[in-house]
Write a protein that holds these residues in place. Structure first.
Motif, PDB file in Angstrom:
ATOM      1  N   LEU A 199      -1.268   5.739   3.536  1.00 28.40           N
ATOM      2  CA  LEU A 199      -2.426   5.049   4.119  1.00 28.40           C
ATOM      3  C   LEU A 199      -2.166   4.567   5.540  1.00 28.40           C
ATOM      4  N   ILE A 258       0.830  -1.193   0.000  1.00 29.90           N
ATOM      5  CA  ILE A 258       0.000   0.000   0.000  1.00 29.90           C
ATOM      6  C   ILE A 258       0.871   1.253   0.000  1.00 29.90           C
ATOM      7  N   GLU A 310     -11.435  -3.106   6.941  1.00 28.17           N
ATOM      8  CA  GLU A 310     -11.987  -1.937   6.272  1.00 28.17           C
ATOM      9  C   GLU A 310     -11.303  -1.680   4.928  1.00 28.17           C
ATOM     10  N   HIS A 311     -10.195  -2.327   4.710  1.00 26.42           N
ATOM     11  CA  HIS A 311      -9.453  -2.205   3.455  1.00 26.42           C
ATOM     12  C   HIS A 311      -9.158  -3.610   2.956  1.00 26.42           C
ATOM     13  N   ARG A 312      -9.348  -3.834   1.689  1.00 29.82           N
ATOM     14  CA  ARG A 312      -9.176  -5.193   1.144  1.00 29.82           C
ATOM     15  C   ARG A 312      -7.745  -5.689   1.297  1.00 29.82           C
ATOM     16  N   GLU A 313      -6.798  -4.764   1.425  1.00 27.27           N
ATOM     17  CA  GLU A 313      -5.399  -5.159   1.562  1.00 27.27           C
ATOM     18  C   GLU A 313      -5.111  -5.825   2.910  1.00 27.27           C
ATOM     19  N   TRP A 314      -5.919  -5.507   3.933  1.00 29.12           N
ATOM     20  CA  TRP A 314      -5.679  -6.057   5.271  1.00 29.12           C
ATOM     21  C   TRP A 314      -6.697  -7.157   5.535  1.00 29.12           C
ATOM     22  N   SER A 347      -6.185  -2.108  14.203  1.00 33.27           N
ATOM     23  CA  SER A 347      -5.922  -0.850  13.498  1.00 33.27           C
ATOM     24  C   SER A 347      -4.460  -0.472  13.722  1.00 33.27           C
ATOM     25  N   PHE A 403      -6.337   3.444   9.889  1.00 31.68           N
ATOM     26  CA  PHE A 403      -6.281   2.312   8.952  1.00 31.68           C
ATOM     27  C   PHE A 403      -6.585   1.040   9.741  1.00 31.68           C
TER      28      PHE A 403
END
Length: 79
Positions: free
Chosen positions: A21, A17, A30-34, A64, A26
């Protein structure tokens, strides 16, 4: 490299990422990367970067960037 840089680099390396970010809000899920796979890779990256071992409860609590910083603080890592 200071501790904040190490933390940011761990997220960037594992999740591929933008460093911008990696802010306290973060959050896992909530984010597809995590996702769950990235979560375990992040744990390994953090353990290596900071020379520590996280326990199961800490790993589960890492929800987070803010919480990761809090958990690392318990291990004496300052930001």
């Amino acid at each position: 490299m200071n501790n904040l840089d190490k933390l940011q680099q761990a997220f960037v390396t594992v999740m591929k990422i933008d460093p911008a970010l990696v802010v306290d809000s973060f959050a896992y899920g909530e984010h597809r990367e995590w996702d769950s796979l990235a979560h375990m890779a992040l744990v390994a990256e953090l353990e290596q970067a900071f020379g520590l071992m996280l326990d199961t409860e800490e790993i589960i609590a890492m929800s987070s960037v803010a919480e990761v910083r809090r958990i690392l603080g318990v291990h004496g890592i300052t930001f």
